[in-house]
Design an enzyme around this catalytic site. Sequence first.
Site, PDB file in Angstrom:
ATOM      1  N   ARG A   1      18.249  -6.179  -8.241  1.00 17.37           N
ATOM      2  CA  ARG A   1      17.258  -6.039  -7.176  1.00 17.37           C
ATOM      3  C   ARG A   1      17.391  -4.729  -6.407  1.00 17.37           C
ATOM      4  NH1 ARG A   1      17.863  -8.090  -2.074  1.00 17.37           N
ATOM      5  NH2 ARG A   1      19.253  -9.736  -2.794  1.00 17.37           N
TER       6      ARG A   1
ATOM      7  N   TYR B   1      -5.642   7.791   2.482  1.00 15.32           N
ATOM      8  CA  TYR B   1      -5.824   6.708   1.523  1.00 15.32           C
ATOM      9  C   TYR B   1      -6.227   5.430   2.257  1.00 15.32           C
ATOM     10  CZ  TYR B   1      -4.662   3.225  -2.021  1.00 15.32           C
ATOM     11  OH  TYR B   1      -4.699   2.154  -2.902  1.00 15.32           O
TER      12      TYR B   1
ATOM     13  N   ASP C   1       2.281  12.397   2.737  1.00 14.09           N
ATOM     14  CA  ASP C   1       1.758  11.852   1.486  1.00 14.09           C
ATOM     15  C   ASP C   1       1.264  13.042   0.671  1.00 14.09           C
ATOM     16  OD1 ASP C   1       0.288  10.802  -0.610  1.00 14.09           O
ATOM     17  OD2 ASP C   1      -0.670   9.236   0.588  1.00 14.09           O
TER      18      ASP C   1
ATOM     19  N   LYS D   1      -0.289   7.898  -9.884  1.00 11.48           N
ATOM     20  CA  LYS D   1      -1.293   8.944 -10.098  1.00 11.48           C
ATOM     21  C   LYS D   1      -0.756  10.049 -11.010  1.00 11.48           C
ATOM     22  CE  LYS D   1      -3.254   6.420  -6.882  1.00 11.48           C
ATOM     23  NZ  LYS D   1      -3.987   5.196  -7.227  1.00 11.48           N
TER      24      LYS D   1
END
Length: 384
Positions: free
Chosen positions: A54, A107, A180, A205
């Site tokens: 994890r 976004y 970003d 992307k």
Amino acid sequence: MSSSRPQWSKRSLTAQAMGHVDPITKAVVPPIHVATTYIRDEDNAYSSGYVYGRPDNATVREAEGVLAMLEEAQAGALLFSSGMAAATAVFQALNPGDHIVASKVMYWALRSWLMTEAVRWGLKVDFVETDDLDALKAAVVPGKTKMVWVETPSNPLWTITDIAAAADIAHAAGARLAVDSTTASPVHTRPLSLGADIVMHAATKILNGHSDVVAGVLAGAKVDEFWDKVASIRKMQGAILGPFEAYLLMRGMRTLHLRTAAQARTAMDLAERFSAHPKIARVLYPGLPQHPGHDIAARQMEGGFGYMLSIQLTDGEAAAIRAAARVHLWKRATSLGGVESLIEHRASIEGPGTPCPPDLLRLSAGIEAVDDLFRDLDEALRVG
């Protein structure tokens, strides 16, 4: 004669996944490690450095190493299960009552989260046009603002924020700057070198580039209490990227420099051609000299201006929707940065409250022949 190791370029290191060779098989492609648990030593320690799947994974570490190298991130990189998981982890590391200043054009999914979930958690959020440095400085409150979040170029208008200036404003107020940089990619812009504290990418992307992975990444300028808290959030929430997805991301990044260069050239070519098109009122692309952020983009972007552009049609919203319906080579789909070119009427996707103009079509330039892409959209624009 010096025995020091040669300093290979980022392009070479990325193409060879940092030059990794599997020590057992001598394979030049790193293996996929899918184990979720690991053997303890006789003294109950973990000398291998791995404990459980994890919080950590060997395949994920390989991809993170490439990303940290690309971003020149002293703190390293953390891969998440999506761009949203990566971005929201930054805000979850803040405390209730903390003030956030974020780009007004950004976004839409993250903007929506900030307007709803972040506020519900007790965070205070103000959206401003971060390309307007006076507006940004006025919005930042010394001692209260803890995070300035900038998206540049910003989706879908591709406005440009001066990262170095934004960093100065944030730091003077005691805040961190997160950027970003999904559209720019580490090939064109390195926000950490310009003063940012954290850089985020939706690795879905251009980093992956093949529309077959959902992933996000954070890279940090330095290890500190805040960065450790972000890492802890990923661990506790189980938001790490899966090993197969990390392998696919690594595979995609091997061609990153070739793809970004080709796609940026195509975007620039299309932007120039469409600027003279009778059915197009405006082309939004930072590579164009008439773009309001061009000078800043030319200063903080290298080797191109990215693969994204938008066009606004002279005949309005209905004409934009019709044009998107008539293309053949362009694909009507959400997302961006893949090798296939995508077109989308963005306002329809974002819905009420969007800052996206209704006459706008968002274009993600792929690697097809630019003449084919132009002819396909030109014909769609001229019909009717």
